[in-house]
Structure formats: structure tokens, C-alpha cells
Design a protein around this motif. Structure first.
Motif, PDB file in Angstrom:
ATOM      1  N   THR A  25       0.070 -11.333 -40.173  1.00 26.92           N
ATOM      2  CA  THR A  25       0.788 -10.837 -39.000  1.00 26.92           C
ATOM      3  C   THR A  25       1.944 -11.765 -38.663  1.00 26.92           C
ATOM      4  O   THR A  25       1.902 -12.961 -38.936  1.00 26.92           O
ATOM      5  N   ASN A  27       4.221 -13.144 -35.499  1.00 26.87           N
ATOM      6  CA  ASN A  27       4.030 -13.341 -34.066  1.00 26.87           C
ATOM      7  C   ASN A  27       5.349 -13.672 -33.377  1.00 26.87           C
ATOM      8  O   ASN A  27       6.168 -14.415 -33.909  1.00 26.87           O
ATOM      9  N   ALA A  48       9.321  -1.651 -38.308  1.00 27.92           N
ATOM     10  CA  ALA A  48       9.686  -3.067 -38.212  1.00 27.92           C
ATOM     11  C   ALA A  48      10.784  -3.373 -39.216  1.00 27.92           C
ATOM     12  O   ALA A  48      10.863  -2.752 -40.275  1.00 27.92           O
ATOM     13  N   MET A  58       4.823  -0.452 -39.437  1.00 29.14           N
ATOM     14  CA  MET A  58       4.109  -1.602 -38.891  1.00 29.14           C
ATOM     15  C   MET A  58       2.983  -1.149 -37.983  1.00 29.14           C
ATOM     16  O   MET A  58       3.008  -0.068 -37.404  1.00 29.14           O
ATOM     17  N   MET A  60       0.878  -2.925 -34.722  1.00 33.79           N
ATOM     18  CA  MET A  60       1.040  -4.029 -33.782  1.00 33.79           C
ATOM     19  C   MET A  60      -0.123  -4.062 -32.808  1.00 33.79           C
ATOM     20  O   MET A  60      -0.530  -3.020 -32.289  1.00 33.79           O
ATOM     21  N   SER A  61      -0.654  -5.254 -32.594  1.00 30.56           N
ATOM     22  CA  SER A  61      -1.646  -5.404 -31.522  1.00 30.56           C
ATOM     23  C   SER A  61      -0.966  -6.097 -30.350  1.00 30.56           C
ATOM     24  O   SER A  61      -0.173  -7.020 -30.523  1.00 30.56           O
ATOM     25  N   VAL A  75       1.744 -10.485 -29.128  1.00 32.80           N
ATOM     26  CA  VAL A  75       2.158  -9.326 -29.918  1.00 32.80           C
ATOM     27  C   VAL A  75       2.076  -9.797 -31.360  1.00 32.80           C
ATOM     28  O   VAL A  75       2.800 -10.701 -31.766  1.00 32.80           O
ATOM     29  N   GLU A  76       1.161  -9.195 -32.110  1.00 37.26           N
ATOM     30  CA  GLU A  76       0.970  -9.548 -33.516  1.00 37.26           C
ATOM     31  C   GLU A  76       1.292  -8.318 -34.346  1.00 37.26           C
ATOM     32  O   GLU A  76       0.680  -7.271 -34.174  1.00 37.26           O
ATOM     33  N   THR A  77       2.271  -8.456 -35.233  1.00 37.75           N
ATOM     34  CA  THR A  77       2.784  -7.325 -36.003  1.00 37.75           C
ATOM     35  C   THR A  77       2.430  -7.487 -37.475  1.00 37.75           C
ATOM     36  O   THR A  77       2.741  -8.513 -38.083  1.00 37.75           O
ATOM     37  N   ILE A  94      11.157  -4.688 -33.841  1.00 42.64           N
ATOM     38  CA  ILE A  94      10.168  -3.613 -33.951  1.00 42.64           C
ATOM     39  C   ILE A  94      10.515  -2.474 -33.008  1.00 42.64           C
ATOM     40  O   ILE A  94      11.150  -2.676 -31.973  1.00 42.64           O
ATOM     41  N   VAL A  96       8.194   0.359 -31.285  1.00 41.48           N
ATOM     42  CA  VAL A  96       6.828   0.815 -31.045  1.00 41.48           C
ATOM     43  C   VAL A  96       6.888   2.292 -30.691  1.00 41.48           C
ATOM     44  O   VAL A  96       7.562   2.686 -29.736  1.00 41.48           O
TER      45      VAL A  96
END
Length: 146
Positions: A25, A27, A48, A58, A60-61, A75-77, A94, A96
Motif C-alpha cells: 500500500t 500511504n 490511481a 486502486m 483504498m482503506s 488512507v492506504e492505497t 487518486i 475515489v
């Protein structure tokens, strides 16, 4: 949902994406995370772009990742591409586009990894539908601005 755009320089994260999860990921620094519009914690999909590379899918969390009990929002992509090396210090932009699921406190690392692979599958299905193709161009314009 309305598309949300975010960009910033990739910084070292927690060091567990590649090592523990097998899913690297990228960050963002905390000050970039703070720029996101109000969004609920969870897992999202979208596009992304790393530096001037091509636009890729991507996952993303967004949130505190309850399994790891993070103390700050991140934000972890995960970019859907196998890069030969890390890209710390590069700009990541990114877009979303949609929500996949709520954040969950998993009972085991295996169940977390299984959910992540499900998120990747869902992302590919959504992006392959063609419905979100137009946002690739919007991301490139956003990435180049400023």
C-alpha cells in the motif's frame, strides 16, 4: 457518491502491507488525509496515478484499521499493478469512486487477507464495467493541476 480526489507525496506507512498482507500500500501523510471530504470509514475503489505513470485501478482503506488498532486515521492505497520497487517520495493522485465495505475488526490475519482479495476482485469488476472510465481523464487533469 460524488468522486473524491486526493493527491500527495507517498510516505512510509506501517510496513505491513507488503510484509504481512502481501498487498503493498501507498500511504499519504496525515495532513493530506485531513484534506479528504467527509467520508465514512471503510474500503473504496477508484483510480490511481503514481507520478506520471498510467492511470490504474486502486483499492483504498480509509480509517483507523481496527484489526491493527491504529491511533490515527490513514488512507492506504493499493494500486492494482506490480511495481518493481517502492515509490516513496513520488506523487500519488487518486480518484475515489465508490464504497465497497465498512471497516471490520477481523478475527485473524487470514480473514483480513481474504477480505482484501475480495475487495480487489470487486474493484476490478466495478472498473471493468466501463462505467467509471471517464474519470481516468479527470484524474490526470487533477494530478497535473498545481
Amino acid at each position: 457518491m460524488e468522486p473524491a480526489f486526493l493527491k500527495g507525496v507517498v510516505v512510509k506507512g506501517f510496513g505491513r502491507g507488503s510484509r504481512q498482507l502481501g498487498v503493498p500500500t501507498a500511504n499519504f501523510p496525515e495532513e493530506v488525509v485531513a484534506q479528504l471530504p467527509p467520508m465514512r470509514e471503510g474500503v473504496y475503489f477508484g483510480w490511481a496515478q503514481v507520478a506520471e505513470d498510467e492511470v490504474r485501478g486502486m483499492v483504498m482503506s480509509l480509517g483507523f484499521n481496527p484489526y491493527y488498532k491504529n491511533t490515527h486515521k490513514s488512507v492506504e492505497t493499493h494500486v492494482l499493478h506490480k511495481y518493481e520497487q517502492d515509490f516513496y517520495g513520488e506523487q500519488l493522485a487518486i480518484c475515489v469512486l465508490g464504497f465497497i465495505r465498512e471497516m471490520t475488526d477481523f478475527k485473524s490475519l487470514e480473514s483480513l487477507v481474504e477480505a482484501i482479495h475480495g475487495d480487489i476482485k470487486t474493484t476490478k469488476e466495478c472498473l471493468d464495467s466501463g462505467e467509471y472510465e471517464k474519470y481516468k481523464h479527470e484524474l490526470v487533469k487533477y494530478s497535473l493541476a498545481h
